[in-house]
Write an enzyme that holds these catalytic residues in place. Structure first.
Site, PDB file in Angstrom:
ATOM      1  N   HIS A 200       3.408   3.129  -7.892  1.00  0.00           N
ATOM      2  CA  HIS A 200       3.196   4.032  -6.760  1.00  0.00           C
ATOM      3  C   HIS A 200       4.020   5.306  -6.904  1.00  0.00           C
ATOM      4  O   HIS A 200       3.642   6.358  -6.414  1.00  0.00           O
ATOM      5  CB  HIS A 200       3.458   3.312  -5.442  1.00  0.00           C
ATOM      6  N   ARG A 307      -3.475   6.384   2.307  1.00  0.00           N
ATOM      7  CA  ARG A 307      -2.513   5.271   2.190  1.00  0.00           C
ATOM      8  C   ARG A 307      -1.540   5.347   3.374  1.00  0.00           C
ATOM      9  O   ARG A 307      -0.504   6.009   3.287  1.00  0.00           O
ATOM     10  CB  ARG A 307      -1.737   5.373   0.879  1.00  0.00           C
ATOM     11  N   ARG A 343      -6.911   3.444   5.082  1.00  0.00           N
ATOM     12  CA  ARG A 343      -6.583   2.074   4.707  1.00  0.00           C
ATOM     13  C   ARG A 343      -5.474   1.543   5.608  1.00  0.00           C
ATOM     14  O   ARG A 343      -4.493   2.242   5.864  1.00  0.00           O
ATOM     15  CB  ARG A 343      -6.131   2.037   3.249  1.00  0.00           C
ATOM     16  N   GLU A 442      -9.618  -5.389  -5.219  1.00  0.00           N
ATOM     17  CA  GLU A 442      -8.514  -5.104  -6.144  1.00  0.00           C
ATOM     18  C   GLU A 442      -7.833  -6.376  -6.638  1.00  0.00           C
ATOM     19  O   GLU A 442      -6.821  -6.335  -7.315  1.00  0.00           O
ATOM     20  CB  GLU A 442      -7.505  -4.143  -5.517  1.00  0.00           C
ATOM     21  N   ASN A 465      -6.082   0.125  -9.748  1.00  0.00           N
ATOM     22  CA  ASN A 465      -4.664  -0.026 -10.138  1.00  0.00           C
ATOM     23  C   ASN A 465      -4.242  -1.485 -10.022  1.00  0.00           C
ATOM     24  O   ASN A 465      -3.654  -2.054 -10.931  1.00  0.00           O
ATOM     25  CB  ASN A 465      -3.763   0.821  -9.235  1.00  0.00           C
ATOM     26  N   ASP A 466      -4.551  -2.065  -8.884  1.00  0.00           N
ATOM     27  CA  ASP A 466      -4.190  -3.476  -8.712  1.00  0.00           C
ATOM     28  C   ASP A 466      -5.161  -4.388  -9.442  1.00  0.00           C
ATOM     29  O   ASP A 466      -4.759  -5.430  -9.953  1.00  0.00           O
ATOM     30  CB  ASP A 466      -4.148  -3.835  -7.218  1.00  0.00           C
ATOM     31  N   ARG A 476       2.366  -3.377 -12.750  1.00  0.00           N
ATOM     32  CA  ARG A 476       2.068  -1.954 -12.886  1.00  0.00           C
ATOM     33  C   ARG A 476       3.319  -1.081 -12.827  1.00  0.00           C
ATOM     34  O   ARG A 476       3.271   0.103 -13.141  1.00  0.00           O
ATOM     35  CB  ARG A 476       1.038  -1.506 -11.847  1.00  0.00           C
ATOM     36  N   CYS A 513     -11.250   3.979  -5.928  1.00  0.00           N
ATOM     37  CA  CYS A 513     -10.195   4.844  -5.395  1.00  0.00           C
ATOM     38  C   CYS A 513      -8.880   4.654  -6.150  1.00  0.00           C
ATOM     39  O   CYS A 513      -7.870   5.223  -5.782  1.00  0.00           O
ATOM     40  CB  CYS A 513     -10.001   4.631  -3.901  1.00  0.00           C
TER      41      CYS A 513
END
Ligand code: PEP
Ligand code: MG
Length: 588
Positions: A200, A307, A343, A442, A465-466, A476, A513
């Site tokens: 992040h 986010r 989200r 995800e 990403n996840d 990550r 996304c």
């Protein structure tokens, strides 16, 4: 001054030239070592010298403060100076050095722990929090003892006020909660020793739209404060103390890069449509309401991921319903009726409310994160859902649930959403009854079962990403395994395909996304796989649009199909290179 080069992983492109601004977590670096009796006097004078240096530094900062600097800043420096005069910090560590025959850093750290414990007993919230001042002062002293001059918060603020000097932030690591604060600073670049490509912190660096490099290993130790450095985010290279010829070369490259970025501005209002007429919606990801300015400037036609957890960071209390409502409403209004996908809270793992929170569970990414956390704290979730619903009447808001892994979680969310609606109806508070509800795909379990989720949701959004982290079992945030983090791993591509197919079958929109959406090397593949909505940081929109304008969707579909039949990354790589090099029209 010796010139040298460091190599890391570029996470945000572009070239920056500026002076190093070191931030460090000196407290984590303190080690204990015993000293023979004959060295104790010297150690005590080393300690006294460090205290004197920090005092001088603080006085210097105080006198260099601009007239219009916030009053709290001067008060803050005054408090730190007073603490350095106090016996408990200036004298007791000397006794510890003498009695325990230990190094100065260790002695002052022991004393700090003791003082902090005493502060923690205080009932008054305000006074209890003053322990942060003690920690900051001690950190300054330790930094001087360790040989890297202090650059803590006050200096961060004063140097940010100094516009003439471009600063490059150099840190061992930066938490997302810290990084979000840098949105208010004018750093020219951002480099860290550790960190994964889709951590992040890296995502935030990208959202700042400044060159950034992670995984440089020893940058913070090797670079001195104030040294001139070049950061080439595209190549993942840092050059320290460049000679004049290298500097000239990079200044030229920097100008070229900026020129290319300017050229891209020409397509800002052009619709993102392939040569054979297939439209792709390009949305933006944001972290805070102020990001909408960058969204409008980028030509994005909606927000695909807001986010919200960043509203909850760097504070002791959660934002209440009114504060959340105002934030969501601001974004909805600013987007003037364009879609805004918000989200729900995705706190946990590397996103903690407070950067100092010590995560105690062994696998935080597999723990009580995102929707799991919200379902375990229904009151927090209820407050957010009410705020979201209330904001829904001011624009085209859609609600997105992160980290769904099973249908029971989804059904619980729906129940809680209904409960929030009932409570608003009872109070005659307006909201959009048909606010769409989507889910993030995800977790591999959700992708494999995407059809079931698509049946019960209005839309799906793939969080690559996840999805990559959980599919490949790669943390990550961990640079040690960053080389294994591969978006074109056949298993990842299969899970994305399953999700797209589920959406197509049930007539539900599917977007991406995660960071894959903003990677121009993957745009053609994603379009070829059938994606028609991509959401990314505003700074990536034009580059991705350029790829789309140069593509023939039907041709991409055939090439993507070939890639999807492969089971070996080594075979996928050349096919992807071929797909990316297919003939295209050049923008004039
Ligand atoms: C993702 O996981 O791809 C995503 C978009 O969410 P985040 O990066 O916030 O976890
Ligand atoms: Mg995610």
């Amino acid at each position: 001054m010796t010139s040298f080069c460091l190599h890391g992983v570029g996470v945000s492109s572009g070239i920056a030239i500026g002076h190093a601004h070191l931030v460090s977590n000196a407290l984590l670096e303190v080690v204990h070592y015993p000293l023979p009796a004959h060295l104790i006097d010297a150690e005590i004078s080393r300690f006294s010298d460090a205290i004197a240096t920090v005092k001088q530094d603080l006085l210097k900062i105080n006198s260099s403060l601009r007239k219009n600097a916030p009053a709290e800043l001067a008060a803050f420096i005054g408090t730190h100076l007073m603490m350095l005069e106090d016996k408990s910090l200036a004298e007791i560590p000397k006794d510890i050095i003498r009695n325990e025959l230990c190094n100065a850093e260790w002695a002052i750290k022991l004393q700090m722990d003791d003082i902090v414990d005493q502060f923690e007993q205080i009932e008054d919230d305000y006074l209890r929090e003053r322990k942060q001042d003690v920690i900051q002062v001690v950190e300054r002293v330790i930094k001087v003892l360790l040989g890297h001059p202090s650059q803590l918060s006050t200096e961060r603020q004063t140097s940010a006020l100094n516009e003439e000097r471009k600063l490059i932030l150099v840190a061992h690591d930066i938490s997302p909660a810290d990084a979000i604060q840098f949105k208010h600073h004018e750093f020219a670049a951002f480099i860290t020793d550790v960190g994964g490509i889709t951590s992040h912190t890296a995502i935030l660096a990208r959202s700042l739209n400044i060159p950034s490099i992670v995984a440089l290993q020893k940058a913070r130790d090797l670079i001195r404060d104030g040294e001139l450095i070049i950061v080439d985010g595209s190549q993942g290279v840092v050059i320290v103390n460049p000679d004049i010829s290298i500097l000239t070369e990079y200044k030229l490259r920097q100008e070229q890069w900026e020129l290319e970025q300017q050229k891209l501005q020409r397509i800002k209002t052009t619709k993102a449509v392939t040569l054979d007429g297939v439209a792709v919606a390009l949305f933006a990801n944001i972290e805070v309401p102020e990001d909408v300015v960058a969204v409008s400037a980028s030509g994005a036609t909606g927000i695909g991921l807001y986010r919200t957890e960043f509203l909850f960071m760097n504070r002791r209390e959660m934002p209440d319903e009114e504060e959340q409502f105002q934030a969501y409403k601001t974004v909805a209004v600013a987007m003037k009726g364009l879609p805004v996908i918000i989200r729900t809270l995705d706190l946990g793992a590397d996103k903690q409310m407070n950067p100092d929170t010590v995560v105690t569970c062994a696998n935080p990414a597999l723990g009580l994160r995102a929707i799991r956390y919200c379902l375990s704290e229904p009151q927090i979730f209820h407050t957010q859902l009410r705020a979201l619903l209330r904001a829904s009447q001011f624009g085209q808001i859609k609600i997105l649930i992160p980290m769904l892994s099973n249908l029971a979680e989804l059904r619980q969310c729906k129940l809680l959403l209904e409960r929030a609606k009932i409570s608003l109806r009872k109070q005659n508070m307006a909201f959009n009854e048909n606010t769409p509800l989507g889910g993030m795909i995800e977790i591999p379990a959700a992708a494999i079962n995407a059809e079931a989720f698509a049946k019960e949701l209005d839309f799906l959004s793939i969080g690559t990403n996840d999805l990559i982290q959980y599919t490949l079992a790669i943390d990550r945030t961990d640079d040690a395994v960053a080389h294994l983090y591969n978006p074109i791993h056949p298993s990842v591509l299969k899970l994305i395909t399953m999700t797209i197919k589920a959406g197509e079958k049930l007539g539900k929109s599917v977007s991406v996304c995660g960071e894959m959406a903003g990677d121009i090397k993957l745009t053609k593949l994603l379009v070829g796989m059938g994606l028609r909505q991509l959401s990314m940081h505003p700074s990536h929109i034009l580059g991705v649009k350029q790829q789309i304008l140069r593509s023939q969707a039907s041709q991409l579909k055939d090439q993507a199909r070939k890639i999807l039949t492969q089971t070996d990354i080594e075979k996928i790589e050349p096919l992807l290179a071929k797909l990316n090099s297919s003939p295209h029209l050049k923008l004039k």
